[in-house]
Design a protein around this motif. Structure first.
Motif, mmCIF file in Angstrom:
data_model
loop_
_atom_site.group_PDB
_atom_site.id
_atom_site.type_symbol
_atom_site.label_atom_id
_atom_site.label_comp_id
_atom_site.label_asym_id
_atom_site.label_seq_id
_atom_site.Cartn_x
_atom_site.Cartn_y
_atom_site.Cartn_z
ATOM 1 N N SER A 226 17.346 -11.956 13.388
ATOM 2 C CA SER A 226 18.527 -11.994 14.250
ATOM 3 C C SER A 226 19.295 -13.306 14.147
ATOM 4 O O SER A 226 20.368 -13.449 14.723
ATOM 5 C CB SER A 226 18.130 -11.753 15.710
ATOM 6 N N HIS A 278 20.069 1.494 21.705
ATOM 7 C CA HIS A 278 21.078 0.459 21.550
ATOM 8 C C HIS A 278 22.290 1.014 20.800
ATOM 9 O O HIS A 278 22.153 1.837 19.887
ATOM 10 C CB HIS A 278 20.528 -0.732 20.763
ATOM 11 N N ASN A 279 23.474 0.531 21.182
ATOM 12 C CA ASN A 279 24.658 0.932 20.427
ATOM 13 C C ASN A 279 24.718 0.164 19.116
ATOM 14 O O ASN A 279 23.938 -0.759 18.876
ATOM 15 C CB ASN A 279 25.933 0.740 21.260
ATOM 16 N N ASP A 282 25.031 -3.731 19.280
ATOM 17 C CA ASP A 282 23.802 -4.425 19.646
ATOM 18 C C ASP A 282 22.810 -4.445 18.484
ATOM 19 O O ASP A 282 22.121 -5.446 18.253
ATOM 20 C CB ASP A 282 23.165 -3.761 20.864
ATOM 21 N N SER A 286 21.318 -7.737 16.620
ATOM 22 C CA SER A 286 19.871 -7.916 16.591
ATOM 23 C C SER A 286 19.347 -8.105 15.180
ATOM 24 O O SER A 286 18.240 -8.610 14.989
ATOM 25 C CB SER A 286 19.173 -6.701 17.227
ATOM 26 N N GLN A 292 30.374 -5.866 13.855
ATOM 27 C CA GLN A 292 30.068 -4.470 13.551
ATOM 28 C C GLN A 292 30.659 -4.067 12.208
ATOM 29 O O GLN A 292 30.069 -3.283 11.465
ATOM 30 C CB GLN A 292 30.614 -3.566 14.656
#
Length: 318
Positions: A226, A278-279, A282, A286, A292
């Motif tokens: 992460s 989780h979307n 996220d 992570s 995104q």
């Protein structure tokens, strides 16, 4: 630890997507059903099977060796295992995707898998090996061909061929069979070529990263997925300078450190997409991606689909 010596393993079989027939889903490790269903099968083709398991506790498997065929194992994803060949430990720790191991006929092997596994097994007869050799070198080989070196091979070409075989999708069964046969023959041919042409070149090259240093690298990367990780950070975990580390790492894995790091992040992302709610944002954060958009681009490059599409299809398949 659960021992699986002679009876079918529990758990869902996961056959190769889109290929009906040419690739078996193994019930027992390195023991494709086609061997039992067709004991007198033709030996002029390569039998391909796939062993896939979602593992939460260590799983022990044993195979006493195929009587007539070489078994070529090709890891489709990173895996933690201990692998024994002919009673001797060949490797212990985490292996990268694309690693290949060849077992000669009648040689017993065993393994303990400590993480989920997805591996292709190709069974090549002496007839197939002889045909590949003659096609490569334009003359027959004197005597039987024995691919006797069991050490792990890391070859980007074999990795790409294995991934193509695994993810190929077609609704045409005949086309699927032709594709499977063509790619599996290409894999065997590549291994035969390495056996007879690569040894001298390898002797001239520098050393590959030792397994104990590789284990340190894998542990460091997995613990910091992460975070922002630089080449100096990874090299320091192995106790090497950046220049020495990068060269040895590539010889050991066939990958640049950055490429390996991306693969591990995408594999971890796939795990989170399936095991959590989780979307996508996220999950991206992570796994060390800062946006995104970047995550989606890299994910599609490695997996072939966007994270959302892949998650929906994977959940539907489950």
């Amino acid at each position: 630890m659960r021992s699986l010596l002679s009876y079918p393993e529990t758990g869902a079989d996961i056959a190769s997507p889109g290929i009906a027939g040419p690739i078996d889903a193994e019930h027992q490790w390195r023991s494709p059903r086609a061997h039992h269903a067709q004991p007198h099968r033709q030996h002029d083709n390569v039998l391909v099977s796939r062993w896939t398991r979602n593992i939460t506790t260590p799983v022990e498997v044993v195979n006493h060796g195929n009587e007539s065929d070489h078994c070529i194992g090709l890891a489709l994803k990173c895996v933690s295992l201990t692998f024994n060949h002919a009673g001797r430990r060949l490797t212990q720790g985490r292996l990268t995707a694309g690693v290949v191991q060849v077992t000669a006929p009648a040689v017993p092997v065993s393994a303990v898998f400590e993480s989920s596994v997805d591996v292709l097994h190709l069974f090549a007869s002496q007839q197939v090996l002889a045909e590949c050799y003659e096609d490569l070198f334009q003359h027959p080989h004197a005597g039987d061909i024995v691919l006797g070196d069991p050490k792990l091979v890391r070859d980007p070409t074999l990795d790409r061929l294995g991934q193509a075989l695994a993810v190929s999708q077609t609704s045409d069964a005949a086309l699927g069979k032709v594709f499977t046969e063509s790619v599996s023959l290409a894999i065997v041919s590549r291994i035969v070529a390495r056996q007879f042409t690569v040894s001298n070149a390898q002797n001239r090259e520098g050393a590959a990263l030792p397994q104990w240093r590789m284990n340190r690298v894998v542990e460091y990367i997995d613990a910091h997925l992460s975070e922002t990780i630089g080449l100096a950070d990874i090299a320091a975990s192995a106790g090497l300078t950046r220049m020495h580390f990068a060269a040895q790492f590539r010889r050991a894995t066939g990958l640049r450190p950055h490429e390996y790091l991306l693969r591990r992040r995408i594999e971890h992302a796939q795990h989170l997409l399936l095991s959590s709610k989780h979307n996508v944002v996220d999950v991206a954060l992570s796994c060390g991606f800062r946006s995104q958009a970047h995550f989606t681009t890299v994910f599609k490059r490695f997996v072939g689909e966007t994270p959302c599409c892949w998650r929906m299809k994977a959940n539907a398949a489950r």
